[in-house]
Write an enzyme that holds these catalytic residues in place. Structure first.
Site, PDB file in Angstrom:
ATOM      1  N   THR A 198       0.828  -1.205   0.000  1.00  0.00           N
ATOM      2  CA  THR A 198       0.000   0.000   0.000  1.00  0.00           C
ATOM      3  C   THR A 198       0.868   1.264   0.000  1.00  0.00           C
ATOM      4  O   THR A 198       1.755   1.410   0.852  1.00  0.00           O
ATOM      5  CB  THR A 198      -0.902  -0.012   1.258  1.00  0.00           C
ATOM      6  OG1 THR A 198      -1.676  -1.209   1.235  1.00  0.00           O
ATOM      7  CG2 THR A 198      -1.832   1.191   1.276  1.00  0.00           C
ATOM      8  N   GLU A 199       0.599   2.147  -0.947  1.00  0.00           N
ATOM      9  CA  GLU A 199       1.293   3.442  -1.051  1.00  0.00           C
ATOM     10  C   GLU A 199       2.821   3.296  -1.142  1.00  0.00           C
ATOM     11  O   GLU A 199       3.553   4.196  -0.736  1.00  0.00           O
ATOM     12  CB  GLU A 199       0.933   4.353   0.142  1.00  0.00           C
ATOM     13  CG  GLU A 199      -0.577   4.539   0.355  1.00  0.00           C
ATOM     14  CD  GLU A 199      -1.243   5.428  -0.671  1.00  0.00           C
ATOM     15  OE1 GLU A 199      -0.524   6.011  -1.514  1.00  0.00           O
ATOM     16  OE2 GLU A 199      -2.482   5.516  -0.666  1.00  0.00           O
ATOM     17  N   LEU A 200       3.272   2.152  -1.648  1.00  0.00           N
ATOM     18  CA  LEU A 200       4.703   1.843  -1.761  1.00  0.00           C
ATOM     19  C   LEU A 200       5.431   1.904  -0.414  1.00  0.00           C
ATOM     20  O   LEU A 200       6.639   2.161  -0.348  1.00  0.00           O
ATOM     21  CB  LEU A 200       5.414   2.742  -2.783  1.00  0.00           C
ATOM     22  CG  LEU A 200       4.984   2.616  -4.256  1.00  0.00           C
ATOM     23  CD1 LEU A 200       5.919   3.431  -5.153  1.00  0.00           C
ATOM     24  CD2 LEU A 200       4.999   1.162  -4.731  1.00  0.00           C
ATOM     25  N   TRP A 213       5.491   6.622  -0.979  1.00  0.00           N
ATOM     26  CA  TRP A 213       5.586   7.531  -2.133  1.00  0.00           C
ATOM     27  C   TRP A 213       4.782   8.810  -1.919  1.00  0.00           C
ATOM     28  O   TRP A 213       4.563   9.555  -2.851  1.00  0.00           O
ATOM     29  CB  TRP A 213       5.219   6.814  -3.428  1.00  0.00           C
ATOM     30  CG  TRP A 213       3.762   6.481  -3.679  1.00  0.00           C
ATOM     31  CD1 TRP A 213       2.726   6.586  -2.824  1.00  0.00           C
ATOM     32  CD2 TRP A 213       3.216   5.998  -4.927  1.00  0.00           C
ATOM     33  NE1 TRP A 213       1.567   6.178  -3.435  1.00  0.00           N
ATOM     34  CE2 TRP A 213       1.828   5.816  -4.727  1.00  0.00           C
ATOM     35  CE3 TRP A 213       3.760   5.690  -6.183  1.00  0.00           C
ATOM     36  CZ2 TRP A 213       0.983   5.347  -5.742  1.00  0.00           C
ATOM     37  CZ3 TRP A 213       2.912   5.220  -7.177  1.00  0.00           C
ATOM     38  CH2 TRP A 213       1.535   5.055  -6.955  1.00  0.00           C
TER      39      TRP A 213
END
Lengths: 409, 391
Positions: free
Chosen positions: A144-146, A296
């Site tokens: 999730t979300e890098l 990120w």
């Protein structure tokens, strides 16, 4: 190239009067951006369908062209409910054999912060969903979300993955280049694919920004930039909504896309590669240790977008306090509702740093203020708590009546 | 500068705003502040010039900056006893202003709210100097859009038409000025009120109150008890909150023309033991109720600005403010509601009372946000306007 495709189940304006009276948390039926069906239709019309069409044409035209998607489970579920044609168009893409689907959590969640068991369950649920809809099994993971640190790497490797995507954040790379693969510290052989944020964000964030000195961004200019860096691979990771939603159609983003593969392939040294191919064929040039969480998001590229203020921490804490009771309920609807609350977006909407961090969060926030997001969330949490209590009562009642029946016979 | 009140002898936000703005402006400009009667004001930054030879023949001047039509009609009866009326008082203030304008040296005339507009116009006529009129509230706000006092409206409109620039205390007021008074937008500017946050000490420990020792929670209304401020909505909210939580007290700090009506209403609703009236408060007493409160509610029907919300935030008390308020344009860390949405106010009050993290976050972020505010910010915008008129 990897694209993130996700839609959360946004909680409607769920008020104190709804607690105990209303089981529908996600069915806003108004004109606000809390109306999940409305938002899905809008994004599908502006982005998913037209962008999929362009990518399918490009895949047909250029046999060398390859891409990857990460499709969250809650996105797929909403697509099935609201617009099944979106599923079909992704299926067509996957059928080309040159579109990889990555692994992630079904609920696009931050479960790893509180419960490794729940985290693993959600990864498994996602894998099953992808197998069911696309007939493929993902081999590379995208959190999730890098979000990443060494610990995440070791969990992901234990689940059998060979590679993981994350942000090529300056603070972890230092002088190193994101354009190579690295071995994840603390793992046997897990490879890190790092986002080239400069080149990714040129398209994702800056493409239509008129004040940017490179505006307008033409395909040949961009292809030249891509030819410059040394290394084995340039990882372009972006939100799929870049195409048509964040960068509107009239910005020329689709035209840019249509000419992109051809322009890149003019240079005989260039070719496209999927994450799984990269992990299998490219060497890890070094080991990279990432002791603290990176992501990120924003300029900080940390967890602060989801977990920086008291309301975010409180909401997440209260949610996971109920984990075991929810899972023990054996009530699939209750479990599914609870899991929908683990989606990262709910906590993002509660972020208060956006007053200083610019308007990125504001653009993505369907609530009037972060406090409104928190209030709706906590009221739902309280309703779930009542459902747990009711479930227990019923089970007890059941047990008693079973016992009574037993004694009677 | 023509005004009508300054603290501590103020009846509302007008005096507070005039004081704060003038104090900051005085860092860069010399100000002659004209008030209609002699008052003791600790405003050493001003060359105070009292127009006290205006014969206001009462102990309490009949002229008050906040006047509803109802109050005004009551007032008219009183005034006839003195053989006078409100508008001739305004005219006499204007005549005095004319004399003052002939004697004094100044470059710009700045008049606050309608009672001083005639004075501003008179000063402009004799001096030929540019006039700025500033609206802290309009007749539209005071009457909730109904039973407009035509004579007051006419003075407001005339003042704005003759003025070189018009200042409203918010974008909301700016748009009322444009829509309801027909003043062209290029002439109207929004200069938001502020607060000198650094004048408030950060006394977080000072929060133990006898009244709350058995776990009582306090919801605060602070402002004039008058139609514009929505006291009736506050009562309805109180009634509904009490259905969920009996351990809440509702404190109404202020006075006004609807004070007795609201007391009666509370009794009729059967909640008079839960609704406490403090009367008009200022200074330490006001600071005390802000700190005592768990949440401050401003359900104003029409609120040109709403300085009380800033005062509450700077004291570390979270606020629920009406979307129909000027202050909501400049603060983010507040809960915002439509003044008519009783359910939503109840939902938000109960949320703040039940989730400590919400109260905490609103408290901290609110105080940080307002903590950088100062009247210098408003004064700077005024100065910019002054410069366009002088050069």
């Amino acid at each position: 190239m990897y694209f993130q495709v996700h839609q959360p189940y946004r909680i409607k304006k769920y008020r104190i009067f709804d607690i105990g009276n209303n089981l529908n948390y996600f069915d806003a039926n108004d004109h606000t951006d809390l109306n999940n069906r409305k938002v899905f239709h809008k994004v599908a019309t502006k982005c998913y369908l037209p962008a999929n069409k362009v990518f399918l044409e490009l895949l047909k035209k250029y046999p060398e062209f390859k891409i990857a998607y990460s499709l969250s489970g809650v996105f797929l579920e909403q697509a099935q409910e609201f617009m099944p044609e979106v599923i079909e168009s992704f299926q067509e893409l996957v059928k080309t054999g040159r579109v990889e689907i990555l692994s992630e959590t079904y609920y696009h969640s931050l479960a790893f912060l509180y419960s490794v068991d729940e985290y693993k369950s959600q990864i498994k649920l996602h894998r099953e969903k992808i197998e069911e809809l696309f007939g493929v099994t993902p081999t590379v993971f995208r959190n999730t979300e890098l979000i990443y640190n060494d610990w995440i790497g070791s969990i992901v490797e234990s689940l059998g993955y060979k590679g993981i995507l994350t942000e090529g954040a300056d603070k972890i790379l230092g002088w190193k280049s994101p354009n190579y693969l690295y071995k994840a510290h603390g793992t046997q052989d897990l490879k890190l694919l790092l986002k080239n944020y400069k080149l990714s964000d040129d398209v994702a964030f800056r493409f239509s920004e008129k004040s940017w000195k490179e505006h307008p961004l033409t395909v040949d200019k961009y292809a030249q930039w891509l030819n410059v860096p040394q290394g084995d691979v340039v990882n372009l990771f972006m939100d799929y909504e870049t195409f048509g939603e964040h960068q509107w159609e009239d910005s020329g983003i689709f035209e840019f896309l249509k000419h992109f593969p051809g322009e890149i392939l003019k240079n005989p040294h260039n070719h496209f590669i999927t994450p799984t191919e990269a992990v299998a064929t490219l060497p890890a040039v070094d080991e990279l240790s990432i002791p603290y969480y990176i992501s990120w998001a924003d300029t900080e590229r940390d967890l602060s977008a989801w977990m920086s203020n008291d309301i975010q921490k409180d909401a997440m804490g209260k949610l996971f306090q109920m984990e075991h009771e929810v899972l023990e309920s054996d009530d699939p609807v209750l479990i599914h509702d609870w899991r929908k609350l683990t989606t990262s977006d709910h906590f993002y909407y509660m972020c208060t740093k956006w007053f200083s961090d610019g308007d990125v969060h504001k653009y993505f926030n369907p609530y009037e203020t972060p406090y409104d997001a928190f209030i709706a969330f906590m009221n739902v949490v309280n309703d779930i708590r009542m459902r747990i209590a009711k479930n227990k009562e019923e089970k007890n009642g059941q047990a008693h009546s079973d016992q009574a029946t037993h004694m009677a016979t | 500068m023509f005004g009508w009140e300054l603290p501590p002898f103020n009846s509302g936000g007008l005096g507070v705003a005039c004081y704060g703005l003038s104090k900051s402006l005085s860092k860069n400009v010399d100000i002659t502040f004209v008030l209609p009667r002699k008052v003791e004001v600790s405003a050493d930054f001003l060359k105070l010039l009292f127009a006290n030879n205006i014969k206001i023949t009462t102990i309490d001047s009949p002229l008050r900056p906040y006047m509803t039509s109802h109050e005004y009609s009551r007032l008219e009866e009183d005034i006839t006893m003195y053989g006078n009326d409100l508008f001739s008082e305004v005219k006499r203030y204007a005549m005095e202003a004319r004399k003052i304008a002939q004697k004094e040296q100044f470059d710009i005339i700045h008049a606050h709210d309608w009672l001083s507009f005639e004075a501003g116009i008179a000063a402009k006529e004799v001096s030929g100097k540019p006039l700025i009129v500033q609206l802290h509230s309009t007749e539209y706000d005071r009457c909730g859009g109904e039973n407009l006092n035509k004579a007051v409206y006419d003075i407001e409109k005339r003042g704005m038409e003759i003025a070189d620039k018009v200042v409203g205390v918010s974008n909301l007021t700016k748009s009322i000025i444009q829509e309801h008074y027909g003043i062209p937008s290029e002439k109207v500017f929004a200069v938001h009120n502020r607060i000198n946050a650094d004048e408030y000490s950060d006394e977080t420990n000072d929060r133990i109150f006898q009244i709350k020792k058995d776990g009582k929670r306090i919801v605060l209304f602070a402002g004039r008890i008058t139609l514009q401020k929505g006291p009736e909505y506050f009562l309805q909210v109180a009634k509904r909150v009490l259905e969920y939580d009996q351990n809440v007290l509702f404190v109404m700090a202020g006075s006004g023309d609807m004070e007795y009506k609201i007391m009666d209403d509370a009794a009729v609703m059967g909640i008079s033991d839960k609704v406490l009236f403090t009367g008009f408060l200022r200074g330490d007493e006001l600071a005390h109720v802000y700190k005592m409160a768990d949440i401050f509610v401003m359900p104003s029907v029409s609120e040109p600005f709403g300085i009380a919300a800033l005062e509450s935030m700077v004291h570390g008390t979270p606020v629920i403010i009406s979307k129909q308020s000027g202050v909501s344009e400049i603060v983010q860390n507040a809960l915002k509601v439509d003044f008519w949405d009783i359910d939503e106010m109840v939902n938000k009050i109960l949320s703040v009372l039940s989730f400590p993290s919400l109260k905490q976050t609103l408290q901290e972020n609110g105080r940080n946000e307002v903590g950088i505010f100062s009247w210098d910010m408003a004064a700077d915008e005024c100065l910019k306007l002054y410069r366009t008129l002088v050069n």
